[in-house]
Design a protein around this motif. Structure first.
Motif, PDB file in Angstrom:
ATOM      1  N   HIS A   8       0.817  -1.211   0.000  1.00  0.00           N
ATOM      2  CA  HIS A   8       0.000   0.000   0.000  1.00  0.00           C
ATOM      3  C   HIS A   8       0.853   1.264   0.000  1.00  0.00           C
ATOM      4  O   HIS A   8       0.483   2.275  -0.597  1.00  0.00           O
ATOM      5  N   GLU A  28      -3.887   6.201   5.722  1.00  0.00           N
ATOM      6  CA  GLU A  28      -5.250   6.697   5.940  1.00  0.00           C
ATOM      7  C   GLU A  28      -5.309   7.435   7.270  1.00  0.00           C
ATOM      8  O   GLU A  28      -5.394   6.806   8.331  1.00  0.00           O
ATOM      9  N   ASN A  83      -7.699   9.131   8.536  1.00  0.00           N
ATOM     10  CA  ASN A  83      -9.028   9.119   9.152  1.00  0.00           C
ATOM     11  C   ASN A  83      -9.226   7.797   9.887  1.00  0.00           C
ATOM     12  O   ASN A  83      -9.501   6.756   9.271  1.00  0.00           O
ATOM     13  N   THR A  99     -11.036   4.086   8.820  1.00  0.00           N
ATOM     14  CA  THR A  99     -10.262   2.842   8.872  1.00  0.00           C
ATOM     15  C   THR A  99     -11.000   1.770   9.667  1.00  0.00           C
ATOM     16  O   THR A  99     -11.118   0.616   9.232  1.00  0.00           O
ATOM     17  N   SER A 157     -13.944   0.071   7.915  1.00  0.00           N
ATOM     18  CA  SER A 157     -13.657  -0.655   6.678  1.00  0.00           C
ATOM     19  C   SER A 157     -13.232  -2.090   6.958  1.00  0.00           C
ATOM     20  O   SER A 157     -12.928  -2.471   8.095  1.00  0.00           O
ATOM     21  N   LEU A 204      -7.278  -0.142   0.463  1.00  0.00           N
ATOM     22  CA  LEU A 204      -7.305   0.853   1.535  1.00  0.00           C
ATOM     23  C   LEU A 204      -8.732   1.328   1.794  1.00  0.00           C
ATOM     24  O   LEU A 204      -9.596   1.240   0.910  1.00  0.00           O
ATOM     25  N   ALA A 228     -10.213   4.240   1.995  1.00  0.00           N
ATOM     26  CA  ALA A 228     -10.754   5.259   1.089  1.00  0.00           C
ATOM     27  C   ALA A 228     -11.186   4.639  -0.233  1.00  0.00           C
ATOM     28  O   ALA A 228     -12.247   4.975  -0.777  1.00  0.00           O
ATOM     29  N   THR A 238     -16.289  15.127   3.573  1.00  0.00           N
ATOM     30  CA  THR A 238     -16.452  13.996   4.486  1.00  0.00           C
ATOM     31  C   THR A 238     -17.906  13.882   4.923  1.00  0.00           C
ATOM     32  O   THR A 238     -18.530  14.893   5.270  1.00  0.00           O
TER      33      THR A 238
END
Length: 347
Positions: free
Chosen positions: A8, A91, A93, A97, A100, A207, A209, A290
């Motif tokens: 990543h 990431e 945020n 995370t 997800s 990821l 996002a 967001t």
């Protein structure tokens, strides 16, 4: 090296620092888990098969445990530093995370790592403590009995039988201690293998996002087939636009227009004018928005320059509800400050 180069971190720009951090993190984890596996399946069986007596084995174990323990302590320090830093680069945020699939795999990885640390602490604090008692007390028993190694073995056997009757026992049988330590290190090694499996899953998951961006695109396609329908609330809404003007430094104006201002695809138009109504020369503009209720984002979109001081872009509100939108514009004029405006929207 290969996993770091295709991992990543390689998708970031610049990628050199994330790749270096990822490589350091993976190398430290490999040394930790590999060391545990080597200890469990090579060192402990070799000590157990040796022809020396139980006291010598226990003495050897009392040296192995603290010396090996210094390795995980150093390695864990490296992992604790590189892991969160790499996650922040990938990431920033945390809410996104955790929501997800990537975050769930990460939590599983952390739980397995915590189990390994717990087993290692048990070996160091319990097994090593009890083993040291036997190693230190046995020579005392030998001196008191006036004999050599045979007296130690007799003392150990005598105290072992007393323990079976409920008495406290500080004279540990070397083979028994080695066997107990071997079981715990094998358990730690198997957990380490499971941890590697979790890492493999983590590497092959997109990821956060990207995961939510895919969901937003799917929802966007559904809404394009049903114009004017607010899918999130399951009610039809009349399409209508949104326009607002913000005053910034030097009484400059930033005018934002969003059409149709509904969940799904929207056309954004941002106009920059000075106090006299003349367009401001802007080189680039970027949107970051967001969904604050669900913690989705920030989603970053670069706007296209339509003319001097005017930028447009087509972007999607994936869900109905509150959105926080930030627009950052970079002026062409040298040493001019960026123009940053923020909007709290309800789509």
């Amino acid at each position: 090296v290969t996993t770091s180069v295709i991992g990543h971190g390689a998708s970031l720009n610049p990628a050199s620092i994330p790749i270096l951090i990822d490589f350091t993190h993976n190398l430290a984890a490999s040394l930790w888990i590999g060391g545990v596996i080597y200890l469990a399946f090579v060192v402990v069986p070799a000590v157990k098969r040796s022809q020396t007596d139980g006291y010598v084995k226990a003495s050897l174990l009392s040296l192995i445990i603290p010396r090996f323990s210094t390795i995980p302590v150093v390695i864990l320090g490296i992992i604790v530093i590189t892991g969160p830093f790499l996650l922040y680069l990938l990431e920033p945020n945390l809410a996104l995370t955790l929501a997800s699939l990537y975050g769930k795999a990460l939590i599983a990885k952390l739980i397995l790592a915590a189990v390994m640390i717990g087993i290692g602490a048990y070996n160091q604090m319990i097994i090593q403590r009890d083993n040291l008692k036997g190693v230190l007390v046995a020579p005392t028993a030998s001196i008191a009995g006036g004999g050599g190694q045979s007296e130690i073995d007799k003392s150990v056997a005598k105290k072992g039988s007393e323990s079976e009757r409920g008495s406290s026992n500080h004279y540990l049988n070397g083979n028994a201690v080695i066997s107990k330590f071997g079981k715990t290190t094998k358990a730690e090694a198997f957990v380490g293998v499971a941890l590697l499996a979790a890492v493999a899953v983590l590497v092959n998951i997109g990821l956060p996002a990207g995961e939510f961006q895919t969901q937003l695109q799917q929802l966007q396609q559904q809404q394009q087939n049903l114009p004017g329908l607010n899918i999130a609330n399951a009610i039809t809404t009349q399409q209508q636009g949104f326009t607002t003007t913000n005053f910034v430094e030097n009484n400059d104006r930033v005018t934002l227009s969003i059409n149709p201002y509904t969940p799904g695809n929207n056309n954004f138009k941002i106009s920059y004018t000075d106090s006299n109504g003349n367009p401001i020369d802007i080189s680039s503009a970027q949107l970051r928005y967001t969904q604050t209720e669900k913690g989705i984002g920030p989603i970053t979109v670069d706007a296209n320059k339509a003319s001097k001081g005017i930028f447009t872009v087509n972007a999607a509100f994936g869900l109905a509800g509150p959105w926080n939108l930030q627009i950052e514009a970079m002026q062409t004029k040298a040493n001019a400050l960026d123009i940053v405006t923020e909007y709290n929207l309800f789509v």
